[in-house]
Write an enzyme that holds these catalytic residues in place. Structure first.
Site, PDB file in Angstrom:
ATOM      1  N   TYR A 150     -15.270  -4.438  -0.205  1.00 18.45           N
ATOM      2  CA  TYR A 150     -14.733  -4.498   1.172  1.00 18.45           C
ATOM      3  C   TYR A 150     -15.287  -3.381   2.055  1.00 18.45           C
ATOM      4  O   TYR A 150     -14.531  -2.735   2.784  1.00 18.45           O
ATOM      5  CB  TYR A 150     -13.195  -4.433   1.133  1.00 18.45           C
ATOM      6  CG  TYR A 150     -12.569  -5.776   0.852  1.00 18.45           C
ATOM      7  CD1 TYR A 150     -12.290  -6.650   1.902  1.00 18.45           C
ATOM      8  CD2 TYR A 150     -12.293  -6.202  -0.440  1.00 18.45           C
ATOM      9  CE1 TYR A 150     -11.737  -7.901   1.662  1.00 18.45           C
ATOM     10  CE2 TYR A 150     -11.747  -7.451  -0.688  1.00 18.45           C
ATOM     11  CZ  TYR A 150     -11.465  -8.293   0.369  1.00 18.45           C
ATOM     12  OH  TYR A 150     -10.933  -9.532   0.133  1.00 18.45           O
ATOM     13  N   TYR A 207      -3.018 -14.888   1.292  1.00 18.90           N
ATOM     14  CA  TYR A 207      -4.129 -14.230   0.588  1.00 18.90           C
ATOM     15  C   TYR A 207      -3.753 -14.166  -0.887  1.00 18.90           C
ATOM     16  O   TYR A 207      -2.710 -13.617  -1.243  1.00 18.90           O
ATOM     17  CB  TYR A 207      -4.403 -12.818   1.126  1.00 18.90           C
ATOM     18  CG  TYR A 207      -5.487 -12.143   0.303  1.00 18.90           C
ATOM     19  CD1 TYR A 207      -6.826 -12.469   0.504  1.00 18.90           C
ATOM     20  CD2 TYR A 207      -5.172 -11.240  -0.699  1.00 18.90           C
ATOM     21  CE1 TYR A 207      -7.824 -11.894  -0.280  1.00 18.90           C
ATOM     22  CE2 TYR A 207      -6.164 -10.662  -1.486  1.00 18.90           C
ATOM     23  CZ  TYR A 207      -7.484 -10.995  -1.261  1.00 18.90           C
ATOM     24  OH  TYR A 207      -8.467 -10.436  -2.041  1.00 18.90           O
ATOM     25  N   ASP A 249       3.375 -15.894  -6.156  1.00 15.53           N
ATOM     26  CA  ASP A 249       2.352 -14.865  -6.347  1.00 15.53           C
ATOM     27  C   ASP A 249       3.001 -13.528  -5.990  1.00 15.53           C
ATOM     28  O   ASP A 249       3.087 -13.159  -4.816  1.00 15.53           O
ATOM     29  CB  ASP A 249       1.141 -15.160  -5.454  1.00 15.53           C
ATOM     30  CG  ASP A 249       0.094 -14.042  -5.527  1.00 15.53           C
ATOM     31  OD1 ASP A 249       0.357 -13.008  -6.171  1.00 15.53           O
ATOM     32  OD2 ASP A 249      -0.983 -14.209  -4.917  1.00 15.53           O
ATOM     33  N   LYS A 254      -1.424  -5.697 -10.079  1.00 19.33           N
ATOM     34  CA  LYS A 254      -1.288  -4.460  -9.304  1.00 19.33           C
ATOM     35  C   LYS A 254      -0.357  -3.427  -9.955  1.00 19.33           C
ATOM     36  O   LYS A 254      -0.806  -2.651 -10.782  1.00 19.33           O
ATOM     37  CB  LYS A 254      -0.834  -4.792  -7.882  1.00 19.33           C
ATOM     38  CG  LYS A 254      -1.955  -5.444  -7.057  1.00 19.33           C
ATOM     39  CD  LYS A 254      -1.696  -5.361  -5.589  1.00 19.33           C
ATOM     40  CE  LYS A 254      -2.723  -6.091  -4.743  1.00 19.33           C
ATOM     41  NZ  LYS A 254      -3.923  -5.316  -4.471  1.00 19.33           N
TER      42      LYS A 254
HETATM   43  C1  LIG Z   1      -0.575 -11.498  -3.105  1.00 18.87           C
HETATM   44  C2  LIG Z   1      -1.872 -11.171  -3.757  1.00 18.87           C
HETATM   45  N1  LIG Z   1      -2.371 -11.965  -4.690  1.00 18.87           N
HETATM   46  C3  LIG Z   1      -3.532 -11.714  -5.324  1.00 18.87           C
HETATM   47  C4  LIG Z   1      -4.273 -10.590  -4.995  1.00 18.87           C
HETATM   48  C5  LIG Z   1      -5.579 -10.342  -5.687  1.00 18.87           C
HETATM   49  O1  LIG Z   1      -5.462  -9.289  -6.578  1.00 18.87           O
HETATM   50  P1  LIG Z   1      -6.762  -8.523  -7.113  1.00 18.87           P
HETATM   51  O2  LIG Z   1      -7.305  -7.750  -5.965  1.00 18.87           O
HETATM   52  O3  LIG Z   1      -6.248  -7.668  -8.211  1.00 18.87           O
HETATM   53  O4  LIG Z   1      -7.707  -9.573  -7.608  1.00 18.87           O
HETATM   54  C6  LIG Z   1      -3.793  -9.714  -4.029  1.00 18.87           C
HETATM   55  C7  LIG Z   1      -4.564  -8.509  -3.661  1.00 18.87           C
HETATM   56  O5  LIG Z   1      -4.338  -7.864  -2.684  1.00 18.87           O
HETATM   57  C8  LIG Z   1      -2.571 -10.016  -3.379  1.00 18.87           C
HETATM   58  O6  LIG Z   1      -2.071  -9.214  -2.413  1.00 18.87           O
END
Ligand SMILES: Cc1ncc(COP(=O)(O)O)c(C=O)c1O
Length: 406
Positions: A7, A135, A222, A251
């Site tokens: 990024y 996202y 998610d 995370k």
């Molecule tokens: C809600 C959500 N799902 C999936 C992801 C993707 O995670 P990663 O960056 O560990 O692939 C993120 C990353 O910011 C996220 O905020």
């Protein structure tokens, strides 16, 4: 060999800062500066950098078993983590599939949802519904369920076709006509992080869940961002008293120490894969699935929730957010303020709103100069601090933002 950073437009952005060590809410640069990590290093850190309990757990585990293939094998850290997750998740979520990061947690969930229906002889139920502004990650499947954005525009032809809805009414409309071909709905519960910390009402989340239950559609939460206390509850779904069919975690899972993810489903979902037919197996895995170091870190991070006053820290952050955001509500430069749990956002009025807003280019280096790591999402300044942050430091973040707006 040069490093290509994520990024980052390396032609125009500042060269990367070299970080030597971390301690609590702070990062220390090699040239001796101290930075307050007000975004938990991309929303992963919970209990502070270099927390000794997690560091020691990883070191102990590394000396014993660093990794083993996870097909046909298991180990204590993976089993302990499954048990620990079982204690904090609703009882019905009881089969955990490990992977490496948020995107892979989502990929696994989408594939499980589609194969679930296929294994049940309903292969026409293979479409996914996602939310506007979503996202879910950067791999092709996760990017496909994410909204159109500067992140996805170069890959339009590669993205899989998805259905998108803004609200429960639209979801109901699609389900009334097409439910026979819908496998699942995927949502970020209550707050869409990367979209600029966009919140939506608990009632809407409840209706999403309810519509899925009534229409034979799997509901995927998610919680990669929202899990592990971020929203003030252990999981965001708890605010709406709902239980998803599948939940994606990553995370904060390891307290921010190691890449690990979990896609967790119900008996009902798992049973569609449990069969004498080898083709019904879930043919998905990664070299580092169930990595013992990641699992040991996650077990230690969850232990910290029992040993330290984590939810009191979260409540302190919530209270400061609510109190300080009120100063910004009527500020002429501010379009909107939003908060949920430990997450707070201030959307600045801009002629060029969105992730590529020029405001970010000016704000990010300014905050670094003030000793704070804040990485605005375009024209949205947000903070998602590690729970260990002190009240004084969090107040300082707001003081700097206030002074910056002036
Ligand atoms: C809600 C959500 N799902 C999936 C992801 C993707 O995670 P990663 O960056 O560990 O692939 C993120 C990353 O910011 C996220 O905020």
């Amino acid at each position: 060999m040069k490093i290509w950073h994520p990024y980052t437009q390396e032609a125009t952005e500042l060269p990367p800062l070299e970080i030597d060590r971390g301690d609590g809410a702070y990062l220390f640069t090699r040239d001796g500066r101290r930075l307050l990590d007000a975004i938990s290093s991309w929303w992963v850190n919970l209990h502070g950098h270099a927390h000794p309990l997690i560091a020691e757990a990883i070191a102990r585990q590394a000396a014993q078993l660093e990794h083993v293939i996870f097909a046909g094998f298991t180990h204590a850290p993976a089993e302990e983590l499954a048990a620990a997750l079982g204690r904090i998740l609703p009882e019905s979520l009881n089969h955990v599939f490990y992977s490496d990061n948020g995107s892979t947690a989502v990929e696994a969930a989408l594939k499980i949802a589609v194969q679930y229906w296929r294994n049940k002889g309903r292969k026409e139920k293979n479409r996914i519904i996602a939310l506007e502004h979503a996202y879910h990650g950067d791999t092709i499947g996760a990017m496909s369920v994410s909204a159109d954005s500067p992140f996805t525009q170069s890959f339009e032809d590669l993205r899989l076709p998805m259905l998108r809805v803004r609200d429960a009414e639209e979801l109901e409309g699609i389900l009334s006509k097409q439910k026979h071909e819908i496998a699942a709905l995927i949502v970020e519960p209550l707050i869409q992080g990367a979209a600029g910390m966009r919140t939506y009402p608990i009632q809407r989340l409840k209706r999403f869940r309810d519509l899925c239950a009534r229409n034979e559609v799997l509901f995927i939460a998610d919680e990669v961002f929202t899990g592990f206390g971020r929203t003030g509850r252990m999981f965001a779904c708890e605010h709406a008293s709902i239980v998803p069919d599948l939940i994606c975690l990553s995370k904060g899972l390891t307290g921010g120490f190691l890449p690990l993810a979990a896609t967790i489903c119900t008996d009902e979902v798992y049973e569609a894969f449990y069969s004498a037919d080898p083709a019904h197996a879930f043919f998905h895995g990664h070299s580092y699935s169930g990595n013992p170091l990641g699992c040991a870190a996650a077990v230690a991070s969850l232990k910290i929730f029992d040993l330290e006053p984590v939810f009191e820290r979260i409540a302190m952050i919530e209270a400061i957010h609510r109190n300080r955001l009120s100063e910004f509500e009527n500020h002429p430069a501010v379009a909107e303020v939003r908060t949920l749990g430990t997450i707070a956002a201030i959307e600045i009025r801009a002629d060029d709103p969105g992730y590529l807003s020029n405001l970010r280019t000016r704000l990010y280096p300014h905050f670094l100069e003030k000793g704070i790591l804040l990485r605005p999402l375009g024209n949205v300044i947000y903070t998602v601090p590690p729970y260990i942050i002190s009240a004084i430091d969090l107040q300082y973040v707001y003081d700097v933002v206030q002074e910056t707006l002036r």
